[in-house]
Write an enzyme that holds these catalytic residues in place. Structure first.
Site, PDB file in Angstrom:
ATOM      1  N   THR A   1       0.833  -1.205   0.000  1.00 22.50           N
ATOM      2  CA  THR A   1       0.000   0.000   0.000  1.00 22.50           C
ATOM      3  C   THR A   1       0.867   1.254   0.000  1.00 22.50           C
ATOM      4  OG1 THR A   1      -1.732  -1.194   1.197  1.00 22.50           O
ATOM      5  CG2 THR A   1      -1.825   1.211   1.263  1.00 22.50           C
TER       6      THR A   1
ATOM      7  N   CYS B   1     -10.721  -7.776   1.835  1.00 21.69           N
ATOM      8  CA  CYS B   1     -11.031  -6.526   2.525  1.00 21.69           C
ATOM      9  C   CYS B   1     -12.534  -6.300   2.613  1.00 21.69           C
ATOM     10  CB  CYS B   1     -10.397  -5.347   1.809  1.00 21.69           C
ATOM     11  SG  CYS B   1      -8.725  -5.665   1.280  1.00 21.69           S
TER      12      CYS B   1
HETATM   13  C1  LIG Z   1      -2.280  -7.263  -0.954  1.00 22.04           C
HETATM   14  C2  LIG Z   1      -2.239  -6.300  -2.071  1.00 22.04           C
HETATM   15  C3  LIG Z   1      -1.842  -4.972  -1.879  1.00 22.04           C
HETATM   16  C4  LIG Z   1      -1.526  -4.419  -0.509  1.00 22.04           C
HETATM   17  O1  LIG Z   1      -0.302  -4.865  -0.004  1.00 22.04           O
HETATM   18  P1  LIG Z   1      -0.050  -4.651   1.575  1.00 22.04           P
HETATM   19  O2  LIG Z   1       1.372  -5.040   1.766  1.00 22.04           O
HETATM   20  O3  LIG Z   1      -1.006  -5.554   2.273  1.00 22.04           O
HETATM   21  O4  LIG Z   1      -0.293  -3.212   1.857  1.00 22.04           O
HETATM   22  C5  LIG Z   1      -1.799  -4.145  -2.964  1.00 22.04           C
HETATM   23  N1  LIG Z   1      -2.132  -4.573  -4.187  1.00 22.04           N
HETATM   24  C6  LIG Z   1      -2.504  -5.830  -4.419  1.00 22.04           C
HETATM   25  C7  LIG Z   1      -2.850  -6.250  -5.804  1.00 22.04           C
HETATM   26  C8  LIG Z   1      -2.582  -6.739  -3.371  1.00 22.04           C
HETATM   27  O5  LIG Z   1      -2.991  -7.976  -3.604  1.00 22.04           O
END
Ligand SMILES: *Cc1c(COP(=O)(O)O)cnc(C)c1O
Length: 392
Positions: free
Chosen positions: A76, A328
């Site tokens: 993120t 989510c």
């Molecule tokens: C899980 C995910 C994220 C977020 O990653 P985090 O490390 O949990 O913040 C972003 N983009 C995609 C496509 C994901 O699957």
């Protein structure tokens, strides 16, 4: 608490099991090797060397230079950093082009930017989840700051032709970012000589720990940091390094590079076997997303006449972990924006389940889940006949 031994984990796109080799590599940095990598003495500089090694390993997996890797706190943050950096370069460029099926780490950020005066174009997808590249190209204007398109979709596994999209953006002299969180470790990636400017990675999606990620920044791309403070990460991301996490991401990247063949053959075989059996044994089942250009580990299925929330509950009782749409969204009745963007029928939206496989899954587990799923779907259909069944 439900113990890990009692479950069958088919939700590897939500997060993955920590590889024991990764844990082993990171543990000393949580105990004896606690020096600050910025300190001048050896107790610190040796920690710095371990970060350098991690950077080389991540660069190895992505096919780029170590200097192009910036460690962050998660996927993120990497996504946020890329968009914010692009928006800081030219005050006249307040437009973003992205897609209708991005992860919330892009989507919600773009929606917030739209409320704060930016304009955002969400390029649509077809029923297979593929982008119309012409529509994307036409969306780019002289005001566009950046184009952001994910490499692999977390819900369907559908792959975008990101190199082609990046080529289009480059021709129009616009920066290109890809959220490659789901692609890294699952398909070969070579950023060297590619027109991609920024690429996001997250450790916990490739058998590393949660809370650490990386952003690839092409060495000739102009970049503005998101976090301002000390000069860690070559002044591209301030804050004392999450050393254990970074070392772990490095090891996870090394393991992923070694295991890429397996991810593409054994994991693909598990997924394909699962999908073929389910389609053969459970009538009125559909695969969501084009089956050809897909991640090898993901199977998004819709079962006519069921409610995915109810299915998740019954599967959970039997120890099966999978998800309905995006993780989510659990607990919310909102159908997945990804499947909605693919214009699927209400019934297919309602009955969708995602199964995502990983290298710790076994054939025995897959056989068990096939049997459990068959019984569960039958039961749900008996309990709540589909609207068509009611009308006859
Ligand atoms: C899980 C995910 C994220 C977020 O990653 P985090 O490390 O949990 O913040 C972003 N983009 C995609 C496509 C994901 O699957």
């Amino acid at each position: 608490m439900i113990s890990a031994e009692k479950i069958i984990y088919l939700d590897n796109n939500a997060t993955t099991q920590l590889d024991p080799a990764v844990l082993e590599e990171m543990l000393p940095f949580l105990t004896s090797r606690y020096g600050n990598p910025s300190s001048g003495y050896r107790f610190g500089s040796q920690v710095r060397s371990s970060i350098d090694l991690a950077r080389e390993r991540v660069a190895g997996l992505l096919g780029c230079e170590p200097a192009e890797i910036v460690f962050t706190s998660c996927g993120t943050e990497s996504n946020n950093t890329a968009l914010q950096s692009a928006l800081q370069l030219d005050p006249k460029r307040r437009h973003i082009v992205t897609t209708a099926v991005e992860h919330s780490a892009i989507r919600a950020h773009c929606e917030q930017l739209a409320r704060r005066g930016c304009t955002v174009t969400f390029v649509r997808v077809d029923r297979d989840g593929n982008l119309d590249l012409e529509e994307l190209e036409n969306a780019i204007t002289p005001q566009t700051a950046i184009v952001s398109a994910m490499w692999a979709n977390n819900e369907t596994g559908v792959l975008f032709l990101v190199e082609k999209i990046a080529e289009i953006a480059r021709r129009k002299r616009v920066l290109f970012h890809t959220d490659a969180v789901q692609a890294v470790g699952k398909i070969p990636i070579r950023l060297r000589d590619s027109p991609i400017n920024f690429c996001s990675v997250s450790a916990h999606k490739l058998h590393g720990p949660k809370g650490v990620g990386a952003l690839y920044v092409h060495r000739r791309s102009v970049f503005r940091p998101l976090l301002i403070g000390g000069n860690q990460e070559n002044s591209r991301r301030a804050g004392t390094e999450n050393v254990a996490g970074i070392v772990a991401l490095g090891k996870a990247a090394e393991r992923a590079a070694e295991m890429l063949g397996e991810a593409q053959s054994r994991v693909r075989a598990l997924r394909d076997h699962f999908e073929q059996e389910i389609l053969a044994e459970i009538p009125d089942t559909f695969v969501n997303g084009g089956r050809e250009t897909r991640l090898p580990n993901t199977s998004s299925l819709s079962f006519a006449g069921i409610d995915s929330g109810a299915a998740l509950l019954l599967l959970d009782q039997q120890g099966v972990c999978c998800s309905a749409g995006s993780a989510c969204r659990t607990g919310s009745l909102d159908p997945s924006h990804v499947l909605r963007a693919m214009d699927l029928s209400e019934e297919r939206l309602r009955g969708s389940l995602r199964f995502s496989f990983g290298r710790f899954n076994t054939e025995t587990e897959v056989e068990k889940v096939i049997a459990i799923l068959r019984r569960t779907i039958e039961k749900l259909r008996r309990l709540s006949p589909s609207p068509e069944a009611l009308s006859v």
